[in-house]
Enzyme design. Structure first.
Site, PDB file in Angstrom:
ATOM      1  N   LYS A   1       0.866  -1.181   0.000  1.00  0.00           N
ATOM      2  CA  LYS A   1       0.000   0.000   0.000  1.00  0.00           C
ATOM      3  C   LYS A   1       0.897   1.223   0.000  1.00  0.00           C
ATOM      4  CE  LYS A   1      -3.421   2.535   2.699  1.00  0.00           C
ATOM      5  NZ  LYS A   1      -4.407   2.491   3.788  1.00  0.00           N
TER       6      LYS A   1
ATOM      7  N   LYS B   1      -2.153  -1.649  -3.767  1.00  0.00           N
ATOM      8  CA  LYS B   1      -3.021  -0.476  -3.719  1.00  0.00           C
ATOM      9  C   LYS B   1      -2.209   0.792  -3.787  1.00  0.00           C
ATOM     10  CE  LYS B   1      -5.739   1.897  -0.263  1.00  0.00           C
ATOM     11  NZ  LYS B   1      -6.144   1.971   1.103  1.00  0.00           N
TER      12      LYS B   1
HETATM   13  C1  PBG Z   1      -7.576   3.423   5.842  1.00  0.00           C
HETATM   14  C2  PBG Z   1      -7.791   3.238   4.369  1.00  0.00           C
HETATM   15  C3  PBG Z   1      -7.599   4.177   3.348  1.00  0.00           C
HETATM   16  C4  PBG Z   1      -8.042   3.566   2.174  1.00  0.00           C
HETATM   17  C5  PBG Z   1      -8.432   2.279   2.509  1.00  0.00           C
HETATM   18  N1  PBG Z   1      -8.258   2.091   3.865  1.00  0.00           N
HETATM   19  C6  PBG Z   1      -7.155   5.585   3.410  1.00  0.00           C
HETATM   20  C7  PBG Z   1      -5.764   5.892   3.816  1.00  0.00           C
HETATM   21  O1  PBG Z   1      -4.919   5.018   3.987  1.00  0.00           O
HETATM   22  O2  PBG Z   1      -5.529   7.087   4.015  1.00  0.00           O
HETATM   23  C8  PBG Z   1      -8.081   4.204   0.823  1.00  0.00           C
HETATM   24  C9  PBG Z   1      -9.151   3.677  -0.095  1.00  0.00           C
HETATM   25  C10 PBG Z   1      -9.524   4.597  -1.214  1.00  0.00           C
HETATM   26  O3  PBG Z   1      -8.900   5.656  -1.450  1.00  0.00           O
HETATM   27  O4  PBG Z   1     -10.492   4.261  -1.918  1.00  0.00           O
HETATM   28  N2  PBG Z   1      -6.253   3.214   6.234  1.00  0.00           N
HETATM   29 ZN    ZN Z   2      -5.798   4.000   8.306  1.00  0.00          ZN
END
Ligand code: PBG
Ligand code: ZN
Length: 336
Positions: free
Chosen positions: A203, A256
Site C-alpha cells: 500500500k 493499492k
Molecule cells: C484506511 C484506508 C484508506 C483507504 C483504505 N483504507 C485511506 C488511507 O490510507 O488514508 C483508501 C481507499 C480509497 O482511497 O479508496 N487506512
Molecule cells: Zn488507516
C-alpha cells in the site's frame, strides 16, 4: 486450533467460504466473483448521504442496507468490504471505538449476514477512522508510531470483526508485524480456519486516497502517512513487504492503488503465485476515470473495463472497485 501451531500450518482460513474457494482458481478474465464492493457505513442508522468527492457513492446507515444491497445482490454481488464512518462515536488516541459492540461496521456485519447470507463480508481493519489524531496506529509520546502498541490494538480489532462474523479481515494500517499478530489472534480465538486474512501488503503513500479520506473523515490531524505507507518509487520495499506478509500468514495479498502500480501487481503475482492477488482501484482512481468520462475524454464503460482488464492482465484475481454496481450490469450487457 492450538496457538502453539505454526502460522504456516494454517491454510483453511483461505478457503472457508464458497467465494474464497472460487478465488483459489486463477482466472484470467473478469467475472462478477472477482469484484469486491467498498461500502461506507455510518453510525446514523437511517443515513443515506451523498459523498461529494466520490460521484455515485453514498454513506449508508445500517437500517438502509437492505434497500441498498437487495438489487445489487440480485444482480450477482458476491462480496463487500466495509469501512466505518463514525460521526457520533467518540475518537480517542487508541481508537477504542473501532471495535466497540455498537461500532457501525460490527452492526453492519451482523445485518448483512442475516439479510444476505451468501454475500462474503470483508472488513477493512484500521484505526484512522477512530483515532483522535487520525493516524492508522497508536502514537508514542513524541507523536511517532508505537509499533508494539499499534499491532496489538490492530490485532484485537481484527479478531473482534472476525468474532462478529467477518469472513475476511483486511488490515490497511501498514504497521510492521501486524499480519503475524492478527493471524496469531485468529488462531488463539479459534477463528483462523474460518476467516481469511487479506493483507494490504503493498500500500503506497498515494495522493489518490483524498476522496476516501473525505468520505470516511479519516485524514490525519497532523503530518502524513509516509512513515508507514510505502514510498511510490519503492519497488524493492513493496516486494519485501509482499514476501514478509506471505511468511506472516496472509491468505491474500493486496496491491493499492492499482493503475499506477501495475508492475507491483505483476510482481505480487510472481512472488505469491499460490495466493489470490487483490488490487484496490482506490477512490482517486475511480474519481479520475469518472471525471475523464464527464470531460468527454473517453466513454466511461470502455475506460472502466480497460483499467480493470489491465489489473487482471497484470495478475489480479480479486478487484476492489467502486465500479462494482456498474460492472454487474456491464458484465451482463456484454461488449462491442
Ligand atoms: C484506511 C484506508 C484508506 C483507504 C483504505 N483504507 C485511506 C488511507 O490510507 O488514508 C483508501 C481507499 C480509497 O482511497 O479508496 N487506512
Ligand atoms: Zn488507516
Amino acid at each position: 486450533m492450538s496457538s502453539t501451531m505454526d502460522i504456516s500450518s494454517i491454510l483453511q482460513g483461505g478457503y472457508a467460504h464458497p467465494l474464497t474457494r472460487s478465488w483459489q482458481s486463477q482466472s484470467r478474465s473478469l467475472t462478477k466473483e472477482m469484484l469486491m464492493y467498498p461500502i461506507f457505513i455510518t453510525d446514523n442508522p437511517q443515513e443515506e448521504s451523498v459523498i461529494e468527492s466520490l460521484p455515485g457513492q453514498k454513506r449508508w446507515g445500517v437500517d438502509r442496507l437492505e434497500e441498498f444491497l437487495t438489487p445489487l445482490v440480485a444482480k450477482g454481488l458476491a462480496s463487500v468490504i466495509l469501512f466505518g464512518v463514525p460521526f457520533n462515536l467518540e475518537k480517542d488516541p487508541v481508537g477504542s471505538n473501532a471495535s466497540s459492540p455498537t461500532t457501525p461496521v460490527i452492526l453492519a456485519i451482523k445485518k448483512i449476514k442475516s439479510l444476505f447470507p451468501k454475500v462474503l463480508i470483508a472488513v477493512d481493519v484500521c484505526l484512522c477512522e477512530y483515532t483522535s489524531h487520525g493516524h492508522c496506529g497508536v502514537l508514542d509520546a513524541e507523536g511517532l508510531i508505537d509499533q508494539e502498541k499499534s499491532v496489538k490494538r490492530i490485532a484485537e480489532v481484527a479478531v473482534d470483526y472476525a468474532k462478529a462474523g467477518a469472513q475476511v479481515v483486511a488490515p490497511s494500517d501498514m504497521m510492521d508485524g501486524r499480519i503475524r499478530d492478527i493471524k496469531r489472534g485468529l488462531m488463539d480465538a479459534g477463528l483462523a480456519n474460518r476467516c481469511a486474512l487479506m493483507s494490504y501488503s503493498a500500500k503506497f503513500a498515494s495522493c489518490l486516497y483524498g476522496p476516501f479520506r473525505e468520505a470516511a473523515g479519516s485524514a490525519p490531524s497532523f503530518g502524513n502517512r509516509k512513515c508507514y505507507q510505502l514510498p511510490p518509487n519503492a519497488r524493492g520495499l513493496a516486494r519485501r513487504a509482499i514476501v514478509r506478509d506471505i511468511n506472516e500468514g496472509a491468505d491474500l495479498i493486496m496491491v493499492k492503488p492499482s493503475l499506477p502500480y501495475l508492475d507491483i501487481i505483476s510482481s505480487a503475482s510472481q512472488l505469491a503465485p499460490d495466493h489470490p492477488i487483490a488490487c484496490y482501484q482506490v477512490s482517486g482512481e475511480y474519481a479520475m476515470v469518472v471525471a475523464g468520462a464527464e470531460k468527454g475524454v473517453y466513454d466511461l464503460k470502455e475506460m472502466a473495463f480497460e483499467s480493470v482488464e489491465g489489473f487482471v492482465r497484470a495478475g489480479a484475481t480479486v478487484i476492489l472497485t467502486y465500479f462494482t454496481p456498474q460492472f454487474l450490469d456491464w458484465l451482463d450487457e456484454g461488449r462491442e
